[in-house]
Design a protein around this motif. Sequence first.
Motif, mmCIF file in Angstrom:
data_model
loop_
_atom_site.group_PDB
_atom_site.id
_atom_site.type_symbol
_atom_site.label_atom_id
_atom_site.label_comp_id
_atom_site.label_asym_id
_atom_site.label_seq_id
_atom_site.Cartn_x
_atom_site.Cartn_y
_atom_site.Cartn_z
ATOM 1 N N GLY A 121 0.769 -1.242 0.000
ATOM 2 C CA GLY A 121 0.000 0.000 0.000
ATOM 3 C C GLY A 121 0.790 1.275 0.000
ATOM 4 O O GLY A 121 0.200 2.369 0.002
ATOM 5 N N ARG A 122 2.126 1.214 -0.007
ATOM 6 C CA ARG A 122 2.900 2.451 -0.020
ATOM 7 C C ARG A 122 4.018 2.384 -1.061
ATOM 8 O O ARG A 122 4.578 1.309 -1.323
ATOM 9 N N ALA A 123 4.324 3.538 -1.639
ATOM 10 C CA ALA A 123 5.407 3.614 -2.619
ATOM 11 C C ALA A 123 6.741 3.394 -1.919
ATOM 12 O O ALA A 123 6.987 3.944 -0.842
ATOM 13 N N ILE A 124 7.562 2.577 -2.502
ATOM 14 C CA ILE A 124 8.854 2.254 -1.873
ATOM 15 C C ILE A 124 9.988 2.460 -2.869
ATOM 16 O O ILE A 124 9.805 2.420 -4.091
ATOM 17 N N ASP A 125 11.160 2.685 -2.325
ATOM 18 C CA ASP A 125 12.375 2.841 -3.118
ATOM 19 C C ASP A 125 13.536 2.378 -2.249
ATOM 20 O O ASP A 125 14.290 3.170 -1.715
ATOM 21 N N PHE A 126 13.649 1.076 -2.099
ATOM 22 C CA PHE A 126 14.664 0.514 -1.215
ATOM 23 C C PHE A 126 16.061 0.842 -1.715
ATOM 24 O O PHE A 126 16.358 0.723 -2.911
ATOM 25 N N ARG A 127 16.927 1.254 -0.803
ATOM 26 C CA ARG A 127 18.302 1.608 -1.148
ATOM 27 C C ARG A 127 19.267 0.446 -0.962
ATOM 28 O O ARG A 127 20.425 0.533 -1.375
#
Length: 522
Positions: A77-83
């Motif tokens: 349910g949430r936008a993610i951008d794992f580093r």
Amino acid sequence: MDSPGSQAGVAAAPPLLAMAGIDKSFRGVPALTQARLTVRAGEVHALIGQNGAGKSTLIKILTGAYPRDAGEIVFAGRAIDFRSPAEAQAAGLSTIYQELNLIPLRSVAENIFIGREPMRRGRIDWPAVHAGAERILAALGVALDVRQPLHRCSTAAQQMVAIARALNGEARLMIMDEPTSSLDKAEVEALLQVIRQLRAKGVAVIFVSHRLDELYAVCDRITVMRDGRTIAERDLAGFAKLALVQAMLGRELEALQGVRRDRGMAPTTALRAIGLKSGVRVQDASLSIGEGEIVGLAGLLGAGRTEVARCVFGADPLERGEMTLAGAPLQPRKPAEAIAAGIGFLSEDRKSEGIVPALSVQDNLTLVVLPGLTRWGRIDRPAARAIALRYIEQLAIRCTGPDQPIGELSGGNQQKVLLARWLAAASKLLLLDEPTRGIDVGAKAEILGLIRRLAEQGVSALLIASELEELVATSDRIVVMRDGRTVAELQGEALSEANIMAVMAGGSVAATADSDRAMTER
């Protein structure tokens, strides 16, 4: 227990994972173009495609190993951008790679709890670690001594430990990259049962495999990738195996025409291999190659094609089976013995197993014959140069000269140098594993034409290629493998892309061969 495809309850819910419009390039070369992947909570989702399709790149972007160039990822349910993969794991994504990233000298329990050990009074609570490891494994139906070093466990048990570690992190989505590649039949079934248990617990699984029977046994939906793009997303139920293979390879059955072969069998058999068994990938492989004959070896990725070639070359140990070369027993224990018998091997991984980038064209070309050019510890440089110049001319290798570093050449010209290496060694049997991979269309035609000319001169060849059009156009006969076994031999009117795809998908051959040696189904 839910059967594959019976996920109507979760279908209406928002997806657990939605990747859309994903682009990724490396040095200007696109690896992914508008790729997408949608996974629902509590489903087993197959992700398939041939080598270079983009599966691994997509997974690495999802888990934070690679940054994406464009696109959006929504998880839970949430936008993610794992580093980093650590961020992805903390968010509930766990990945089990084909090469397990475990610590062999640590105990089973330590591997399950590493980095998350329960503490008591500032110290690791070992009784809690051991009890917790036993509890997690028991939930998976696995009984192991959790205090023993991991390296004492079978490969299958280590896979279960990797799954247990992922579950210990409360994974909501588990990614399994070829988890069955090194397992036997009983171990595979045990793993598939564990996957069903995970689904029952609400854990979503992305299952990467090239074994179609496994996909249909456990997966609910499927995403097919080809050339960095998502080609198909749909329920697996009702998706015929032949249609699936067509989607992977990008060839429509209606567009495929049979190719008539009337070259006849070679009078003398160069190589005969019967009932080969080696590790998990080669279970029961048989083939023969005549003098001056090109035999294609077809099969989906993971079918055991490369491993058969490695057995013949002595690079992988042969557990069972018989081989002869020109009528004499062939039992190479190492590549040097195969080379001495007149066998050459062109690896599909040209850069790491073929060329030596820093060395010159001449040094690469004469690498195998170097011992014969050495006297009292000194190389006969004029003789080596003469050999290099001869093959540069004969094979039309485009370079500034023998001294140019091979790393500066195009992929097609590097392949020509590697072919010349084995011709200089007077090889009579060439094992060619994806010889046109990574080179342009013009260079492909040159390489395939060169292989044909070599065959006309009496050189025998085993040709492994994923491009069926290349196999059909170049081969005199084609042997098809599936799950480590030889399942068909095609020639004459039966030699067509349509028939190869049908056999790879587990079906039957439509055309009728004009020889009783063709289309030998097991």
